[in-house]
Design an enzyme around this catalytic site. Sequence first.
Site, short mmCIF file in Angstrom:
data_model
loop_
_atom_site.label_atom_id
_atom_site.label_comp_id
_atom_site.label_asym_id
_atom_site.label_seq_id
_atom_site.Cartn_x
_atom_site.Cartn_y
_atom_site.Cartn_z
N PRO A 1 39.45 48.79 42.56
CA PRO A 1 39.42 50.13 43.15
C PRO A 1 38.21 50.31 44.07
CG PRO A 1 39.76 50.25 40.78
CD PRO A 1 39.45 48.82 41.11
N GLU A 2 38.44 50.88 45.24
CA GLU A 2 37.38 51.12 46.21
C GLU A 2 37.16 52.63 46.33
OE1 GLU A 2 38.23 48.81 49.78
OE2 GLU A 2 39.16 47.25 48.59
N ARG B 1 41.27 43.41 31.58
CA ARG B 1 40.46 42.20 31.79
C ARG B 1 38.99 42.35 31.38
NH1 ARG B 1 42.00 39.14 37.12
NH2 ARG B 1 40.73 37.60 36.05
#
Length: 359
Positions: free
Chosen positions: A2-3, A112
Amino acid sequence: MPELPEVETVARDLRPRLIGATIVGARTNWARTLRSQDPVAFAEGVAGRLVTVVRRRGKQLVVELSGDAALTIHLKMTGQLFVVPAEVPEDPYVRLVLELADGREVRFRDIRKFGKIGLYGRDPASGELVEEVGGAAVFAGVGPEPLDEVFTLRDFRKRLRRRKGRLKPLLTDQSFLAGVGNIYADEALWRARLHPLRSASSLRPPDERRLFEAIGAVLHEAVERRGSSIDDYTAPDGDGSMQETLDVYQRTGEPCSRCGRPVKRIVIGARSTHFCSWCQRLPPAERTGAAAILRTMTGGSVRRGRRWTELGSGGQDGVDPLARFERTRRAAATRRAAARASIEHDPAVRPPVKKRPVG
Ligand SMILES: [Zn+2]
Protein backbone atom coordinates in the site's frame (compact mmCIF):
# COMPACT_ATOMS: atom_id res chain seq x y z
CA MET A 1 2.60 -2.62 -0.91
CA PRO A 2 0.00 0.00 0.00
CA GLU A 3 1.24 3.47 -0.95
CA LEU A 4 -0.01 6.97 -0.15
CA PRO A 5 -3.53 6.61 -1.67
CA GLU A 6 -4.19 3.22 -0.09
CA VAL A 7 -3.00 4.25 3.39
CA GLU A 8 -4.91 7.54 3.09
CA THR A 9 -8.07 5.52 2.31
CA VAL A 10 -7.57 3.30 5.35
CA ALA A 11 -7.08 6.41 7.52
CA ARG A 12 -10.29 7.98 6.18
CA ASP A 13 -12.28 4.78 6.69
CA LEU A 14 -10.98 4.32 10.25
CA ARG A 15 -11.49 7.93 11.33
CA PRO A 16 -15.27 7.85 11.99
CA ARG A 17 -14.98 4.44 13.63
CA LEU A 18 -12.13 5.25 15.99
CA ILE A 19 -12.17 8.91 16.99
CA GLY A 20 -13.56 9.18 20.50
CA ALA A 21 -13.08 5.47 21.24
CA THR A 22 -11.14 4.44 24.33
CA ILE A 23 -8.64 1.61 24.19
CA VAL A 24 -8.87 -0.66 27.22
CA GLY A 25 -6.32 -3.31 26.31
CA ALA A 26 -4.36 -5.10 23.60
CA ARG A 27 -3.69 -8.71 22.66
CA THR A 28 -0.64 -9.57 20.60
CA ASN A 29 -0.62 -12.89 18.74
CA TRP A 30 2.69 -12.23 16.98
CA ALA A 31 5.16 -10.21 19.07
CA ARG A 32 7.25 -9.14 16.07
CA THR A 33 4.34 -7.07 14.78
CA LEU A 34 5.30 -4.71 17.59
CA ARG A 35 8.34 -2.54 16.97
CA SER A 36 9.15 -2.95 20.68
CA GLN A 37 8.41 -6.71 20.57
CA ASP A 38 7.09 -6.30 24.12
CA PRO A 39 3.36 -7.16 24.25
CA VAL A 40 2.97 -6.52 27.99
CA ALA A 41 4.47 -3.04 27.91
CA PHE A 42 2.45 -2.28 24.75
CA ALA A 43 -0.86 -3.33 26.34
CA GLU A 44 -0.10 -1.25 29.44
CA GLY A 45 0.99 1.66 27.26
CA VAL A 46 -2.24 1.88 25.25
CA ALA A 47 -4.77 1.02 27.99
CA GLY A 48 -6.96 3.92 29.06
CA ARG A 49 -6.07 6.15 26.10
CA LEU A 50 -8.61 7.86 23.87
CA VAL A 51 -8.23 8.02 20.08
CA THR A 52 -8.11 11.70 19.13
CA VAL A 53 -6.84 11.79 15.52
CA VAL A 54 -6.36 9.26 12.71
CA ARG A 55 -3.99 10.44 9.99
CA ARG A 56 -1.34 9.28 7.53
CA ARG A 57 2.34 10.13 7.21
CA GLY A 58 4.04 8.64 4.14
CA LYS A 59 2.99 5.00 3.95
CA GLN A 60 2.13 4.75 7.65
CA LEU A 61 -1.03 5.34 9.64
CA VAL A 62 -0.76 7.46 12.75
CA VAL A 63 -3.38 7.00 15.45
CA GLU A 64 -2.98 9.87 17.90
CA LEU A 65 -3.92 9.04 21.48
CA SER A 66 -4.68 11.08 24.57
CA GLY A 67 -1.76 11.69 26.92
CA ASP A 68 0.66 12.70 24.14
CA ALA A 69 1.11 9.25 22.63
CA ALA A 70 0.51 7.80 19.16
CA LEU A 71 0.45 4.48 17.38
CA THR A 72 2.13 4.12 14.01
CA ILE A 73 0.87 1.30 11.81
CA HIS A 74 2.83 0.18 8.75
CA LEU A 75 0.71 -2.21 6.68
CA LYS A 76 3.69 -3.36 4.56
CA MET A 77 2.83 -6.18 2.11
CA THR A 78 -0.39 -7.70 3.46
CA GLY A 79 -1.56 -5.72 6.50
CA GLN A 80 -5.30 -5.04 6.84
CA LEU A 81 -7.31 -3.29 9.57
CA PHE A 82 -10.86 -4.06 10.57
CA VAL A 83 -13.06 -2.77 13.39
CA VAL A 84 -15.51 -5.45 14.57
CA PRO A 85 -17.58 -6.41 17.63
CA ALA A 86 -15.49 -8.55 20.00
CA GLU A 87 -17.80 -11.54 19.50
CA VAL A 88 -16.91 -11.90 15.78
CA PRO A 89 -14.67 -14.99 15.48
CA GLU A 90 -11.00 -14.11 15.07
CA ASP A 91 -9.21 -15.59 12.06
CA PRO A 92 -5.70 -17.08 12.36
CA TYR A 93 -4.00 -14.19 10.51
CA VAL A 94 -4.91 -11.58 13.12
CA ARG A 95 -1.59 -10.51 14.67
CA LEU A 96 -2.72 -7.79 17.04
CA VAL A 97 -5.99 -6.65 18.60
CA LEU A 98 -6.83 -3.36 20.28
CA GLU A 99 -9.77 -3.80 22.65
CA LEU A 100 -12.13 -0.83 22.83
CA ALA A 101 -14.29 0.18 25.81
CA ASP A 102 -17.49 -0.06 23.74
CA GLY A 103 -17.08 -3.78 23.02
CA ARG A 104 -15.48 -3.43 19.60
CA GLU A 105 -12.00 -4.49 18.56
CA VAL A 106 -9.49 -3.13 16.06
CA ARG A 107 -7.92 -6.16 14.38
CA PHE A 108 -4.66 -6.05 12.50
CA ARG A 109 -4.65 -8.94 10.05
CA ASP A 110 -1.40 -9.63 8.24
CA ILE A 111 -0.82 -12.87 6.31
CA ARG A 112 2.89 -12.35 5.67
CA LYS A 113 3.75 -10.74 9.03
CA PHE A 114 5.82 -7.85 7.67
CA GLY A 115 3.54 -5.20 9.19
CA LYS A 116 4.77 -3.13 12.12
CA ILE A 117 3.00 -1.28 14.92
CA GLY A 118 4.79 1.14 17.21
CA LEU A 119 3.75 3.11 20.29
CA TYR A 120 5.49 6.44 20.71
CA GLY A 121 5.47 9.46 22.96
CA ARG A 122 5.72 13.09 22.00
CA ASP A 123 8.74 15.20 22.67
CA PRO A 124 7.48 18.18 24.70
CA ALA A 125 10.00 20.50 23.07
CA SER A 126 9.61 19.64 19.37
CA GLY A 127 6.12 18.10 19.40
CA GLU A 128 7.50 15.23 17.27
CA LEU A 129 6.77 11.55 17.90
CA VAL A 130 9.78 9.99 19.57
CA GLU A 131 10.82 6.71 21.11
CA GLU A 132 12.22 8.52 24.12
CA VAL A 133 12.32 12.14 25.16
CA GLY A 134 15.27 13.79 23.48
CA GLY A 135 15.58 10.87 21.02
CA ALA A 136 15.31 10.98 17.23
CA ALA A 137 11.90 11.79 15.76
CA VAL A 138 10.09 8.78 14.31
CA PHE A 139 9.48 10.50 10.95
CA ALA A 140 12.73 12.47 10.89
CA GLY A 141 14.00 10.86 7.69
CA VAL A 142 10.71 11.03 5.77
CA GLY A 143 10.44 13.52 2.90
CA PRO A 144 7.62 16.01 2.25
CA GLU A 145 4.03 14.94 1.55
CA PRO A 146 3.43 15.32 -2.20
CA LEU A 147 -0.27 16.20 -1.73
CA ASP A 148 0.45 18.79 0.92
CA GLU A 149 -0.67 22.21 -0.33
CA VAL A 150 2.51 23.80 0.95
CA PHE A 151 4.61 21.47 -1.22
CA THR A 152 5.19 23.46 -4.40
CA LEU A 153 6.92 23.01 -7.75
CA ARG A 154 9.72 25.17 -6.37
CA ASP A 155 10.27 22.81 -3.43
CA PHE A 156 10.16 19.84 -5.77
CA ARG A 157 12.76 21.41 -8.09
CA LYS A 158 15.03 22.24 -5.19
CA ARG A 159 14.95 18.66 -3.91
CA LEU A 160 15.34 17.20 -7.39
CA ARG A 161 18.39 19.31 -8.17
CA ARG A 162 20.14 18.13 -5.03
CA ARG A 163 19.87 14.50 -6.17
CA LYS A 164 22.01 12.60 -8.61
CA GLY A 165 20.07 9.34 -8.95
CA ARG A 166 17.77 7.94 -11.64
CA LEU A 167 14.09 8.84 -11.50
CA LYS A 168 12.48 5.54 -10.56
CA PRO A 169 14.65 4.76 -7.51
CA LEU A 170 14.51 8.44 -6.54
CA LEU A 171 10.71 8.68 -6.60
CA THR A 172 10.34 5.58 -4.44
CA ASP A 173 12.93 6.83 -1.95
CA GLN A 174 10.89 7.86 1.12
CA SER A 175 13.45 10.48 2.11
CA PHE A 176 12.86 12.23 -1.23
CA LEU A 177 9.04 12.13 -1.25
CA ALA A 178 6.71 10.50 1.28
CA GLY A 179 4.31 7.78 0.24
CA VAL A 180 5.23 7.14 -3.41
CA GLY A 181 6.02 3.50 -4.17
CA ASN A 182 6.29 1.21 -7.17
CA ILE A 183 2.77 1.67 -8.53
CA TYR A 184 2.53 5.46 -8.53
CA ALA A 185 6.17 6.05 -9.49
CA ASP A 186 5.62 4.00 -12.67
CA GLU A 187 2.31 5.77 -13.39
CA ALA A 188 3.67 9.28 -12.76
CA LEU A 189 6.70 8.67 -14.99
CA TRP A 190 4.47 7.38 -17.78
CA ARG A 191 2.19 10.44 -17.50
CA ALA A 192 5.22 12.75 -17.53
CA ARG A 193 6.74 10.83 -20.49
CA LEU A 194 9.98 10.32 -18.61
CA HIS A 195 12.06 7.15 -18.73
CA PRO A 196 12.45 5.44 -15.31
CA LEU A 197 16.24 5.37 -15.76
CA ARG A 198 16.50 9.01 -16.74
CA SER A 199 18.90 10.79 -14.38
CA ALA A 200 17.33 13.48 -12.20
CA SER A 201 20.12 15.89 -13.12
CA SER A 202 19.28 15.69 -16.84
CA LEU A 203 15.75 17.07 -16.45
CA ARG A 204 14.95 20.43 -17.99
CA PRO A 205 12.50 22.81 -16.24
CA PRO A 206 9.50 21.64 -18.36
CA ASP A 207 10.34 18.00 -17.52
CA GLU A 208 10.42 18.87 -13.82
CA ARG A 209 7.07 20.60 -14.08
CA ARG A 210 5.46 17.66 -15.93
CA LEU A 211 6.77 15.21 -13.35
CA PHE A 212 5.60 17.34 -10.42
CA GLU A 213 2.13 17.69 -11.93
CA ALA A 214 1.94 13.99 -12.87
CA ILE A 215 2.79 12.88 -9.32
CA GLY A 216 0.10 15.16 -7.85
CA ALA A 217 -2.51 14.16 -10.43
CA VAL A 218 -2.02 10.41 -10.19
CA LEU A 219 -2.03 10.46 -6.37
CA HIS A 220 -5.15 12.65 -6.23
CA GLU A 221 -6.95 10.40 -8.66
CA ALA A 222 -5.92 7.29 -6.73
CA VAL A 223 -7.16 8.75 -3.43
CA GLU A 224 -10.49 9.54 -5.16
CA ARG A 225 -10.69 5.91 -6.28
CA ARG A 226 -9.78 4.54 -2.81
CA GLY A 227 -6.41 3.26 -4.04
CA SER A 228 -5.44 0.22 -6.09
CA SER A 229 -6.65 -3.14 -4.79
CA ILE A 230 -3.62 -5.09 -5.92
CA ASP A 231 -2.32 -8.00 -3.85
CA ASP A 232 -3.97 -8.01 -0.42
CA TYR A 233 -4.84 -4.34 -0.08
CA THR A 234 -8.33 -3.60 1.07
CA ALA A 235 -9.69 -0.89 3.39
CA PRO A 236 -12.32 -1.09 6.18
CA ASP A 237 -15.01 0.13 3.73
CA GLY A 238 -13.89 -2.16 0.90
CA ASP A 239 -11.60 -2.31 -2.12
CA GLY A 240 -10.35 0.53 -4.28
CA SER A 241 -10.79 0.78 -8.04
CA MET A 242 -7.64 2.58 -9.21
CA GLN A 243 -6.16 -0.71 -10.46
CA GLU A 244 -8.73 -0.60 -13.28
CA THR A 245 -7.35 2.65 -14.68
CA LEU A 246 -3.59 2.22 -14.22
CA ASP A 247 -1.78 2.83 -17.52
CA VAL A 248 1.41 0.81 -17.15
CA TYR A 249 1.72 -0.81 -13.72
CA GLN A 250 1.43 -4.63 -14.15
CA ARG A 251 0.29 -4.13 -17.74
CA THR A 252 3.33 -5.67 -19.42
CA GLY A 253 2.56 -6.52 -23.04
CA GLU A 254 -0.71 -4.59 -23.15
CA PRO A 255 -0.91 -1.68 -25.59
CA CYS A 256 0.20 1.69 -24.21
CA SER A 257 -2.96 3.80 -23.99
CA ARG A 258 -1.14 6.72 -25.66
CA CYS A 259 0.74 5.12 -28.56
CA GLY A 260 -0.54 1.54 -28.75
CA ARG A 261 2.89 -0.07 -28.46
CA PRO A 262 3.30 -2.84 -25.83
CA VAL A 263 4.14 -1.79 -22.27
CA LYS A 264 7.61 -2.99 -21.22
CA ARG A 265 8.85 -4.31 -17.93
CA ILE A 266 12.37 -4.04 -16.59
CA VAL A 267 13.76 -4.92 -13.18
CA ILE A 268 15.45 -2.13 -11.26
CA GLY A 269 16.75 -2.96 -7.81
CA ALA A 270 14.76 -6.22 -7.73
CA ARG A 271 11.52 -4.29 -8.33
CA SER A 272 9.48 -4.44 -11.51
CA THR A 273 9.28 -1.22 -13.46
CA HIS A 274 6.66 -0.71 -16.17
CA PHE A 275 6.92 1.88 -18.91
CA CYS A 276 6.46 2.58 -22.60
CA SER A 277 9.78 2.65 -24.40
CA TRP A 278 8.26 4.77 -27.18
CA CYS A 279 6.58 7.47 -25.07
CA GLN A 280 9.28 7.50 -22.38
CA ARG A 281 12.48 7.68 -24.38
CA LEU A 282 15.92 8.29 -22.98
CA PRO A 283 17.93 11.12 -24.47
CA PRO A 284 20.83 9.56 -26.47
CA ALA A 285 23.41 10.88 -23.98
CA GLU A 286 21.78 8.82 -21.19
CA ARG A 287 21.47 5.48 -22.98
CA THR A 288 24.90 3.97 -22.30
CA GLY A 289 24.75 4.84 -18.60
CA ALA A 290 21.24 3.44 -18.24
CA ALA A 291 22.17 0.16 -19.95
CA ALA A 292 25.15 -0.24 -17.60
CA ILE A 293 22.94 0.33 -14.54
CA LEU A 294 20.46 -2.19 -15.80
CA ARG A 295 23.15 -4.84 -16.28
CA THR A 296 24.28 -4.56 -12.66
CA MET A 297 20.77 -4.22 -11.26
CA THR A 298 19.37 -7.29 -12.96
CA GLY A 299 22.27 -9.46 -11.83
CA GLY A 300 23.53 -10.10 -15.33
CA SER A 301 20.25 -11.36 -16.70
CA VAL A 302 20.43 -8.99 -19.67
CA ARG A 303 21.23 -11.12 -22.68
CA ARG A 304 24.06 -10.06 -24.90
CA GLY A 305 22.89 -8.67 -28.19
CA ARG A 306 19.34 -8.12 -27.02
CA ARG A 307 18.06 -4.61 -26.59
CA TRP A 308 17.59 -4.03 -22.89
CA THR A 309 14.33 -2.16 -23.37
CA GLU A 310 12.79 -5.41 -24.54
CA LEU A 311 13.56 -7.27 -21.35
CA GLY A 312 10.56 -8.88 -19.77
CA SER A 313 8.19 -8.34 -22.65
CA GLY A 314 7.92 -12.09 -23.09
CA GLY A 315 8.49 -13.16 -19.48
CA GLN A 316 11.95 -14.47 -18.56
CA ASP A 317 10.75 -17.82 -17.32
CA GLY A 318 8.70 -18.70 -20.37
CA VAL A 319 5.40 -18.02 -18.60
CA ASP A 320 3.03 -15.66 -20.35
CA PRO A 321 3.17 -12.55 -18.13
CA LEU A 322 -0.48 -11.71 -18.73
CA ALA A 323 -1.62 -15.16 -17.65
CA ARG A 324 0.59 -14.89 -14.56
CA PHE A 325 -0.78 -11.44 -13.76
CA GLU A 326 -4.33 -12.70 -14.09
CA ARG A 327 -3.63 -15.63 -11.73
CA THR A 328 -2.04 -13.31 -9.15
CA ARG A 329 -4.93 -10.89 -9.40
CA ARG A 330 -7.53 -13.61 -8.90
CA ALA A 331 -5.66 -15.12 -5.93
CA ALA A 332 -5.43 -11.72 -4.25
CA ALA A 333 -9.12 -11.01 -4.82
CA THR A 334 -9.94 -14.36 -3.20
CA ARG A 335 -7.78 -13.52 -0.16
CA ARG A 336 -9.43 -10.11 0.23
CA ALA A 337 -12.89 -11.65 -0.01
CA ALA A 338 -11.95 -14.26 2.61
CA ALA A 339 -10.70 -11.50 4.94
CA ARG A 340 -13.97 -9.64 4.67
CA ALA A 341 -16.17 -12.74 4.85
CA SER A 342 -14.93 -13.36 8.39
CA ILE A 343 -16.40 -10.05 9.55
CA GLU A 344 -19.12 -9.24 7.06
CA HIS A 345 -21.88 -11.18 8.79
CA ASP A 346 -22.53 -8.21 11.07
CA PRO A 347 -24.26 -5.63 8.85
CA ALA A 348 -24.44 -3.19 11.77
CA VAL A 349 -20.67 -2.87 11.68
CA ARG A 350 -20.10 -2.66 7.97
CA PRO A 351 -22.71 -0.66 6.10
CA PRO A 352 -22.92 -1.76 2.45
CA VAL A 353 -20.26 -0.12 0.31
CA LYS A 354 -21.71 2.44 -2.06
CA LYS A 355 -20.85 1.49 -5.62
CA ARG A 356 -19.55 4.46 -7.55
CA PRO A 357 -19.80 4.50 -11.31
CA VAL A 358 -16.37 3.98 -12.87
CA GLY A 359 -15.20 6.32 -15.58
ZN1 LIG B 1 3.41 4.71 -25.47
